[in-house]
Motif scaffolding. Structure first.
Motif, PDB file in Angstrom:
ATOM      1  N   GLN A 127       0.885  -0.968   0.024  1.00 21.68           N
ATOM      2  CA  GLN A 127       0.112   0.272  -0.187  1.00 21.68           C
ATOM      3  C   GLN A 127       0.647   1.096  -0.265  1.00 21.68           C
ATOM      4  OE1 GLN A 127      -3.239   0.203  -0.158  1.00 21.68           O
ATOM      5  NE2 GLN A 127      -3.179  -1.822  -1.048  1.00 21.68           N
ATOM      6  N   PRO A 128       0.698   2.770  -0.426  1.00 24.70           N
ATOM      7  CA  PRO A 128       1.435   3.454  -0.442  1.00 24.70           C
ATOM      8  C   PRO A 128       2.433   4.108   0.387  1.00 24.70           C
ATOM      9  CG  PRO A 128      -0.830   4.128  -1.505  1.00 24.70           C
ATOM     10  CD  PRO A 128      -1.017   2.692  -0.954  1.00 24.70           C
ATOM     11  N   ALA A 129       0.904   3.748   1.765  1.00 27.26           N
ATOM     12  CA  ALA A 129       1.288   4.768   2.867  1.00 27.26           C
ATOM     13  C   ALA A 129       2.600   4.036   3.388  1.00 27.26           C
ATOM     14  CB  ALA A 129       0.097   4.690   3.806  1.00 27.26           C
ATOM     15  N   LEU A 130       2.938   2.214   3.882  1.00 28.89           N
ATOM     16  CA  LEU A 130       4.677   2.344   3.839  1.00 28.89           C
ATOM     17  C   LEU A 130       5.421   2.417   2.364  1.00 28.89           C
ATOM     18  CD1 LEU A 130       3.648  -1.814   4.454  1.00 28.89           C
ATOM     19  CD2 LEU A 130       3.789   0.321   5.863  1.00 28.89           C
ATOM     20  N   ASN A 131       4.821   2.609   1.363  1.00 30.92           N
ATOM     21  CA  ASN A 131       5.853   3.009   0.739  1.00 30.92           C
ATOM     22  C   ASN A 131       5.972   4.140   1.050  1.00 30.92           C
ATOM     23  OD1 ASN A 131       5.948   0.144  -0.722  1.00 30.92           O
ATOM     24  ND2 ASN A 131       3.851   1.436  -2.139  1.00 30.92           N
ATOM     25  N   ALA A 132       5.334   5.217   1.118  1.00 27.02           N
ATOM     26  CA  ALA A 132       5.490   6.673   1.579  1.00 27.02           C
ATOM     27  C   ALA A 132       6.819   6.099   2.975  1.00 27.02           C
ATOM     28  CB  ALA A 132       4.414   7.064   1.917  1.00 27.02           C
ATOM     29  N   LEU A 133       6.268   5.821   4.250  1.00 25.94           N
ATOM     30  CA  LEU A 133       7.009   5.916   5.287  1.00 25.94           C
ATOM     31  C   LEU A 133       8.261   4.954   5.353  1.00 25.94           C
ATOM     32  CD1 LEU A 133       7.103   5.452   8.672  1.00 25.94           C
ATOM     33  CD2 LEU A 133       6.236   3.096   8.364  1.00 25.94           C
ATOM     34  N   CYS A 134       8.752   4.392   3.915  1.00 25.47           N
ATOM     35  CA  CYS A 134       9.923   3.840   3.937  1.00 25.47           C
ATOM     36  C   CYS A 134      11.702   5.184   2.959  1.00 25.47           C
ATOM     37  CB  CYS A 134      10.073   3.120   2.883  1.00 25.47           C
ATOM     38  SG  CYS A 134       9.339   1.139   3.416  1.00 25.47           S
ATOM     39  N   GLU A 135      10.227   5.864   2.570  1.00 21.86           N
ATOM     40  CA  GLU A 135      10.528   7.522   1.696  1.00 21.86           C
ATOM     41  C   GLU A 135      10.756   7.737   3.078  1.00 21.86           C
ATOM     42  OE1 GLU A 135       8.304   6.958  -2.276  1.00 21.86           O
ATOM     43  OE2 GLU A 135       7.783   7.798  -0.860  1.00 21.86           O
ATOM     44  N   VAL A 136       9.786   8.373   4.125  1.00 23.67           N
ATOM     45  CA  VAL A 136      10.192   9.300   5.204  1.00 23.67           C
ATOM     46  C   VAL A 136      11.387   8.781   6.033  1.00 23.67           C
ATOM     47  CG1 VAL A 136       8.948  10.247   7.108  1.00 23.67           C
ATOM     48  CG2 VAL A 136       8.511  10.351   4.866  1.00 23.67           C
ATOM     49  N   MET A 137      11.679   7.588   6.484  1.00 29.77           N
ATOM     50  CA  MET A 137      12.800   7.141   6.825  1.00 29.77           C
ATOM     51  C   MET A 137      13.654   7.068   6.527  1.00 29.77           C
ATOM     52  SD  MET A 137      10.943   3.833   9.402  1.00 29.77           S
ATOM     53  CE  MET A 137      10.551   2.425   7.908  1.00 29.77           C
ATOM     54  N   ALA A 138      14.117   6.608   5.029  1.00 30.87           N
ATOM     55  CA  ALA A 138      15.455   7.242   4.315  1.00 30.87           C
ATOM     56  C   ALA A 138      15.741   8.523   4.221  1.00 30.87           C
ATOM     57  CB  ALA A 138      15.489   6.767   3.231  1.00 30.87           C
ATOM     58  N   ILE A 174      14.893   1.669   2.190  1.00 39.30           N
ATOM     59  CA  ILE A 174      14.096   1.054   2.597  1.00 39.30           C
ATOM     60  C   ILE A 174      13.407   0.210   2.323  1.00 39.30           C
ATOM     61  CG2 ILE A 174      12.896   1.265   4.987  1.00 39.30           C
ATOM     62  CD1 ILE A 174      14.224   3.089   6.004  1.00 39.30           C
ATOM     63  N   GLN A 175      13.044  -0.665   2.333  1.00 38.04           N
ATOM     64  CA  GLN A 175      11.659  -1.405   1.824  1.00 38.04           C
ATOM     65  C   GLN A 175      10.879  -2.712   2.439  1.00 38.04           C
ATOM     66  OE1 GLN A 175      13.927  -3.136  -1.434  1.00 38.04           O
ATOM     67  NE2 GLN A 175      13.979  -4.660  -0.564  1.00 38.04           N
ATOM     68  N   ARG A 231       1.403  -9.350  16.606  1.00 39.05           N
ATOM     69  CA  ARG A 231       1.712  -8.231  16.671  1.00 39.05           C
ATOM     70  C   ARG A 231       2.549  -7.338  15.793  1.00 39.05           C
ATOM     71  NH1 ARG A 231       1.518  -7.537  22.995  1.00 39.05           N
ATOM     72  NH2 ARG A 231       0.067  -8.762  23.855  1.00 39.05           N
ATOM     73  N   LEU A 232       3.477  -7.800  14.959  1.00 41.04           N
ATOM     74  CA  LEU A 232       4.030  -7.491  14.054  1.00 41.04           C
ATOM     75  C   LEU A 232       3.176  -6.893  13.403  1.00 41.04           C
ATOM     76  CD1 LEU A 232       7.460  -9.924  14.557  1.00 41.04           C
ATOM     77  CD2 LEU A 232       7.304  -7.580  15.194  1.00 41.04           C
ATOM     78  N   LEU A 233       3.779  -5.517  12.663  1.00 38.58           N
ATOM     79  CA  LEU A 233       2.787  -5.198  11.051  1.00 38.58           C
ATOM     80  C   LEU A 233       3.605  -4.968   9.832  1.00 38.58           C
ATOM     81  CD1 LEU A 233       1.130  -1.931  13.291  1.00 38.58           C
ATOM     82  CD2 LEU A 233       0.236  -4.070  12.484  1.00 38.58           C
ATOM     83  N   CYS A 234       4.910  -4.767  10.530  1.00 42.21           N
ATOM     84  CA  CYS A 234       5.562  -5.085   9.508  1.00 42.21           C
ATOM     85  C   CYS A 234       7.433  -5.310   9.312  1.00 42.21           C
ATOM     86  CB  CYS A 234       5.312  -3.305   8.296  1.00 42.21           C
ATOM     87  SG  CYS A 234       5.791  -3.726   6.776  1.00 42.21           S
ATOM     88  N   LEU A 235       7.314  -5.668   8.789  1.00 40.46           N
ATOM     89  CA  LEU A 235       9.400  -5.875   8.616  1.00 40.46           C
ATOM     90  C   LEU A 235      10.122  -4.983   7.640  1.00 40.46           C
ATOM     91  CD1 LEU A 235      10.022  -9.507   8.803  1.00 40.46           C
ATOM     92  CD2 LEU A 235      10.093  -7.918  10.756  1.00 40.46           C
ATOM     93  N   PHE A 236      10.974  -4.512   7.882  1.00 38.67           N
ATOM     94  CA  PHE A 236      11.571  -3.849   6.662  1.00 38.67           C
ATOM     95  C   PHE A 236      13.305  -4.140   6.552  1.00 38.67           C
ATOM     96  CE2 PHE A 236       8.808  -1.142   8.615  1.00 38.67           C
ATOM     97  CZ  PHE A 236       7.681  -0.549   7.961  1.00 38.67           C
ATOM     98  N   LYS A 237      13.843  -4.010   5.566  1.00 36.86           N
ATOM     99  CA  LYS A 237      14.754  -3.924   5.558  1.00 36.86           C
ATOM    100  C   LYS A 237      15.976  -3.262   4.865  1.00 36.86           C
ATOM    101  CE  LYS A 237      16.467  -6.589   1.490  1.00 36.86           C
ATOM    102  NZ  LYS A 237      16.564  -7.620   0.324  1.00 36.86           N
ATOM    103  N   LEU A 238      16.551  -2.516   5.467  1.00 33.28           N
ATOM    104  CA  LEU A 238      17.365  -1.293   5.254  1.00 33.28           C
ATOM    105  C   LEU A 238      19.108  -1.007   4.590  1.00 33.28           C
ATOM    106  CD1 LEU A 238      18.184   2.008   7.839  1.00 33.28           C
ATOM    107  CD2 LEU A 238      19.405   0.801   6.345  1.00 33.28           C
ATOM    108  N   TYR A 296      17.930  -4.992   9.676  1.00 31.33           N
ATOM    109  CA  TYR A 296      16.524  -5.433   9.679  1.00 31.33           C
ATOM    110  C   TYR A 296      15.613  -4.397  10.606  1.00 31.33           C
ATOM    111  CZ  TYR A 296      16.844  -9.329   6.760  1.00 31.33           C
ATOM    112  OH  TYR A 296      18.190 -10.183   5.407  1.00 31.33           O
ATOM    113  N   LEU A 297      14.778  -3.773  10.001  1.00 27.65           N
ATOM    114  CA  LEU A 297      13.227  -3.511  10.830  1.00 27.65           C
ATOM    115  C   LEU A 297      12.615  -3.644  11.476  1.00 27.65           C
ATOM    116  CD1 LEU A 297      14.176   0.170   8.857  1.00 27.65           C
ATOM    117  CD2 LEU A 297      15.709  -0.552  11.025  1.00 27.65           C
ATOM    118  N   ALA A 298      11.608  -3.061  12.074  1.00 27.42           N
ATOM    119  CA  ALA A 298      10.683  -3.523  11.906  1.00 27.42           C
ATOM    120  C   ALA A 298       9.457  -2.770  13.359  1.00 27.42           C
ATOM    121  CB  ALA A 298       9.720  -5.363  13.421  1.00 27.42           C
ATOM    122  N   MET A 299       8.503  -2.593  12.863  1.00 27.87           N
ATOM    123  CA  MET A 299       6.844  -2.292  14.076  1.00 27.87           C
ATOM    124  C   MET A 299       5.989  -2.944  14.389  1.00 27.87           C
ATOM    125  SD  MET A 299       5.331   0.394  11.420  1.00 27.87           S
ATOM    126  CE  MET A 299       4.461   0.070   9.955  1.00 27.87           C
ATOM    127  N   ALA A 300       5.445  -2.826  15.438  1.00 24.50           N
ATOM    128  CA  ALA A 300       4.580  -3.752  16.538  1.00 24.50           C
ATOM    129  C   ALA A 300       3.485  -2.882  17.427  1.00 24.50           C
ATOM    130  CB  ALA A 300       5.569  -4.412  16.723  1.00 24.50           C
TER     131      ALA A 300
END
Length: 339
Positions: free
Chosen positions: A221-232, A245-246, A286-293, A311-315
């Motif tokens: 979804q675009p919100a997660l892609n945007a979050l990756c961009e903002v965090m980078a 970050i993806q 409870r893990l919502l998403c994993l990311f790779k940086l 590796y990143l994660a949010m929960a």
């Protein structure tokens, strides 16, 4: 097209230096003095009014313990003591960025979360730049405001601002009568929040400070892609290193060497998984998403982990709240030692 993002947060009162980092100005300190916790009211004593007036005139002047003791309202005295400590925190170092990172070092944060959130808000506004997309701005909200997470029957994972949800839940318009109606089984009017998507992003800007948009956090979804961009962009602005970050489906890596939890819940799960401990199903759910940086330039990493992903994660927590800590990305990455 340039939009006005969060116009009342005070960002325009700070000045960028040659490196593009923010310098605290007297006008910004005056802006903080206008917070409701500090602005005198009709019942304020003469000493409190005089103190506020003098600080507006000279926002960096020293305030003695005796001056605070002369305030009749002890809550007001405590609020000024907090403000003075916060003023010291954001003016001792040359930039707001340096002060922000310093807040989380040493013995821990000694200023209220509300003020830390305010500084995070301003720094995110700066990092987003002059022309962010609405989805990037909404994703940035996740880094400064607690989110309420709801999983719908179709599996859609939706995020809404927690304070906004709570406000709508408690302002039904019926007050205590409403509670009686609910107990009697009578359904009250509900308030539906709009879902931000790629088709209605222009509607975000007039309501950017309402924090009342819902987004989907499902993978792709675009919100997660945007979050990756903002965090980078957040990492690059503070640390001067470029990262990609993806999102990831799972950590299937025999050479897993580094991870960063984006919140307390995710940190605990990642630590246990890394150490080979068993993690029960409830915590895993409870893990919502994993990311790779990944670092664009491997030499920016510590030599012993160079070229390896982070590796990143949010929960969510037990209350279905997501409380991201953007400072974790600044303090816990495996950066190369610099002279």
């Amino acid at each position: 097209m340039t939009h006005s993002l969060w116009p009342t947060c005070g960002y325009s009162l700070l000045t960028p230096n040659e490196a593009g980092h923010l310098v605290v100005t007297d006008d910004f300190l005056r802006f903080l003095l206008e917070r409701p916790e500090l602005t005198p009211i009709a019942s304020s004593c003469a000493a409190e009014v005089a103190l506020h007036h003098s600080l507006v005139e000279q926002p960096r002047r020293e305030v003695t313990a005796q001056e605070l003791a002369e305030l009749q309202d002890k809550d007001a005295a405590d609020n000024y003591a907090v403000w003075l400590r916060f003023r010291q925190r954001i003016t001792t170092l040359p930039t707001l960025e340096a002060s922000y990172i310093a807040l989380f070092k040493g013995e821990g944060v000694d200023v209220p979360p509300l003020l830390v959130q305010h500084i995070t808000h301003i720094l995110l506004c700066h990092v987003l730049g002059e022309a962010p997309t609405a989805m990037q701005a909404r994703a940035a909200e996740m880094l400064m405001h607690t989110q309420k997470i709801t999983v719908l029957e179709d599996g859609a994972v939706m995020a809404a601002d927690d304070e906004t949800v709570e406000r709508h839940a408690t302002q039904s318009g019926f007050g205590s009568i409403g509670e009686l109606l609910k107990q009697g089984g009578i359904k009250l009017r509900s308030v539906d929040l709009d879902v931000l998507n790629e088709d209605n992003q222009d509607a975000y800007w007039p309501r950017s400070e309402s924090f009342d948009w819902v987004v989907s956090l499902n993978r792709g979804q675009p919100a997660l892609n945007a979050l990756c961009e903002v965090m980078a962009n957040w990492v690059q602005h503070f640390l001067g290193v470029q990262v990609r970050i993806q999102t990831e489906r799972e950590i299937n890596d025999d050479h897993w060497v580094w991870h960063v939890g984006l919140d307390a819940q995710a940190s605990g799960v990642l630590n246990d998984l890394y150490q080979g401990k068993e993690v029960d199903a409830e915590r895993m759910e409870r893990l919502l998403c994993l990311f790779k940086l990944e670092f664009v330039e491997p030499n920016d990493m510590l030599a012993e982990v160079r070229g390896k992903p982070v590796y990143l994660a949010m929960a969510v927590d037990a209350n279905q709240q997501l409380k991201l800590k953007p400072q974790n990305l600044l303090l816990n990455l495996p950066l190369a030692k610099r002279s």
